[in-house]
Design an enzyme around this catalytic site. Sequence first.
Site, short mmCIF file in Angstrom:
data_model
loop_
_atom_site.label_atom_id
_atom_site.label_comp_id
_atom_site.label_asym_id
_atom_site.label_seq_id
_atom_site.Cartn_x
_atom_site.Cartn_y
_atom_site.Cartn_z
N ALA A 266 0.72 -1.33 0.24
CA ALA A 266 -0.29 0.08 -0.06
C ALA A 266 1.07 1.07 -0.15
CB ALA A 266 -0.86 0.07 1.03
N GLU A 302 0.00 2.59 6.84
CA GLU A 302 -0.14 3.47 6.35
C GLU A 302 -0.66 4.34 6.89
OE1 GLU A 302 1.28 3.46 3.23
OE2 GLU A 302 1.01 1.26 3.57
N1 TRP Z 1 6.20 3.88 1.28
C1 TRP Z 1 4.77 1.87 1.29
C2 TRP Z 1 4.74 1.70 2.51
O1 TRP Z 1 5.89 1.47 2.66
C3 TRP Z 1 5.51 1.85 0.34
C4 TRP Z 1 5.67 1.23 -1.32
C5 TRP Z 1 4.18 1.22 -1.88
C6 TRP Z 1 6.56 1.75 -2.34
N2 TRP Z 1 4.72 1.55 -3.43
C7 TRP Z 1 5.83 1.41 -3.63
C8 TRP Z 1 7.71 1.59 -2.66
C9 TRP Z 1 6.26 1.71 -4.80
C10 TRP Z 1 8.04 1.47 -3.78
C11 TRP Z 1 7.66 1.42 -4.99
O2 TRP Z 1 4.35 1.88 3.36
ZN ZN Z 2 5.82 2.25 4.96
#
Ligand code: TRP
Ligand code: ZN
Length: 875
Positions: A266, A302
């Site tokens: 997510a 999230e």
């Molecule tokens: N920030 C997201 C999480 O850990 C991770 C994530 C979602 C992500 N989609 C992505 C990282 C695409 C790299 C590419 O909650």
């Molecule tokens: Zn994260």
Amino acid sequence: MSGSKAAVIRRGDYQAPSYQISEIVLDLRLDPENTEVYARLHFQRTAPAPVTELHLDGESLELLNLQRDGQVLAESEYRQTDAGLLLLNPPEAFILESRARIHPTANTSLSGLYHAGGQFLTQCEAEGFRRITYYLDRPDCLARFTVTLHAPQNSCPVLLANGNCMATGDEEGGWHWARWEDPYPKPAYLFAMVAGDLAVVRDQYRTASGRDVTLEIYVDERDTGACAQAMDSLKRAMRWDEEVYGREYDLDRYMIVATDSFNMGAMENKGLNIFNAKYVLASPETATDSDYQGIESVIAHEYFHNWTGNRVTLRDWFQLSLKEGLTVFRDQEFSADQNSRGVQRIGDVRRLRAAQFPEDAGPLAHPVRPDAYSEINNFYTATVYEKGAELVRMIHTLLGKAQFRQGMDLYFERHDGHAVTIEDFVAAMEDANQRDFSAFRRWYSQAGTPVLRAVGSYDPARHSYTLTLHQETPATPGQPVKEPVPIPVRIALLNTQGQRVPLDSVVGTSETVLLLEQSEQSWVFANLPDPVIPSILRGFSAPVRLQDPLDDEARSFLARHDDDPFNRWESTQDLAVKALLAAVADSATTPLPGALRNVIAATLADRQADPAFRAELLALPSEDYIGEQMPVVAVEAIHRARDGLMRAIGAQFANEWMGLYHDLAAVYQRDGLSIGRRRLRNLALSYLIASESGSHEEMTLHARQQYAQADNMTDRLAAFQLLAQHPHHDAEDILLDFYRKWHEYPLVIDKWFAVQAAAPRPQTLRQAEHLLVHPAFDWRVPNRVRAILGAFAANPTVFHAADGSGYTFYAEQIRRLDDLNPQTAARLATPLSRWQRYDAPRQQAMGAALKMLASKPGLSRDLAEVIQRSHPGKD
Ligand code: TRP
Ligand code: ZN
């Protein structure tokens, strides 16, 4: 290796941007084939002196028009490059307007703006925004976003972006538009928009200070009945962050969109999270108990990013664990508070050991704060996430709960609205508590899992117990020499009645945290009239490999009496591992030695204990975990030994398993106790089937009945898996039956694919080939690809088949996937990096598979980096 080497980005080369963008106005005319993106950017120089070139990131964009302060830019004022645009001799402040064309349907990478399943979606972390428009696509550039979306009313009645919806309207040709404004300046990686035909489930939340927030979950119309767990988890997470961290939500609206087309779990886009449907949709008929738990923790994860990631964001991508490690720690603690803390910790450590320890011991090892990368998407790793969470947990352990909270308060106070570093986080923890974490910082910069050796002895003459702890971290790529790290070791000493004895260091305590700062240190505990048994590294207080001094007798004792749930589980596991390693070394060894048998008997008899915890105690370690304990993984022998032990435990306790199976039958309920009972009951069923006693027919009859009559997916899937993987005369019928029942539910069909690819049988390779051409298979949907390839790579005897056929098959599929979705291809390729752990023929076959991939025409930067780091020196 062939192909070009992509540029390496180094942490030490960080430079603040020479310009900031205070404001961005985006306007998108959404068309699946050709979407037009207009962007107006307000630039202001922040560098002290004029610059000759300003680079804007841009990728796969067709530039249509470029203006500065209302004038079309002359040839001499800019240049298009492979990576975007160079503005030449830009003025100190200016407005840049660009028009570009992009192609959402052709975008199968699922990064940037893409069109899938009839919807327009974006994924901008880490560097996807540059595939939408020319920009300073880096997390230390924070801007206020105003976004207008235009789309056909028919196909896209719903138009969403971050923040607040300010205005909507109709326009020519059946189109309509919506304008969104996000009041919080944010880096581009947190931008999101969604357009499509989505239904919404709404709820309300009142914050601690009394503000009302509208909660919305957007899904396909037919899935509106499957959002209750997600909505409920969201509300509990919001409350928890208020109670535990004093953090409230900061917008009037919190939106979640579910999609089948997503690379990861997510994404925490400000006010508009986009989720893999797997972490939103659940009904008792379609989702297992662990699916429900996954939703709870990812929804919380999230949500928690709103403060740890969004309000306080990253200076650069090397700081990724600043948001991910901290947020995983927060979601783990949330789940521990919602469920059983002990069972939660066991699961978290199991995951850490299954994914992060092998990573840390192989060629892809890297520090929690990496020093270099060529593709940042390759660093969304178990090390950054799970080990990063362990580092935060150690800080929490070293400070204590109240002091940790003070550190967090200071962190938010200092850095709200800013893009900061891991160093800033550690400094806030120090400054709020007058502590010195200089040595602790090594945990962030040094890769590798420390080995912690413990030696203890009781001195009957002096009535004292001496514990000596020793640490050593093995070399990792690029880091041949390691320094000691401060290791918090939580311990207690138990007397022969299983009670914790008082430790005289602090009056009234019977549990303490020793801090091992040197290579070796000793502690003496006095005033102990009788011998004691040490319970070391309670709660897994540090991410290390512990080698302790306990003999079978002491371990059996702890497996029955340790009041620390983690250590009680660990002692049982250790006994099982020891039995399994003996059977691996000599297949004539008795599979079920006395010490282990007695511990299992005691756990089976312990009806007082929480059933979920009993299920953890009674489950055998995975084949991979057993392999981890060996110098060279003995693939087949491990499989045989584990099967043999399952059979022996099944047969030895057949009556007890049958008793549990009958006693634990119940109508479906969703509370923690019922979940634990299902888990234990399905474990009992798996032992009964493994027992292969005279009543094997009777056992599969139980499984068939359970499959047919289950009122929930946990029980149905457990039975289905046992039947599909232990072939018998009507296995084919059951496969067909399952498919027919669930073919309209993609998340359930993923399970159907995965169960088949996970069958530990030689036919599985051919079966996997068939599944890849099944009408329901789709290379563009990562969940579906992972259902087959992820399950395949986690199937030891099939993936690591001695003839190398598993590797060849696997590498061929990755090569194919790389053209469509490099991120997912690179992630799936990582099991091939573990070649050093296997015998020579397998090493060769895995090497050949990597080499084949390396020679692929048009190899992505993502996959190239994984291969190159997996197989250094084979240029
Ligand atoms: N920030 C997201 C999480 O850990 C991770 C994530 C979602 C992500 N989609 C992505 C990282 C695409 C790299 C590419 O909650
Ligand atoms: Zn994260």
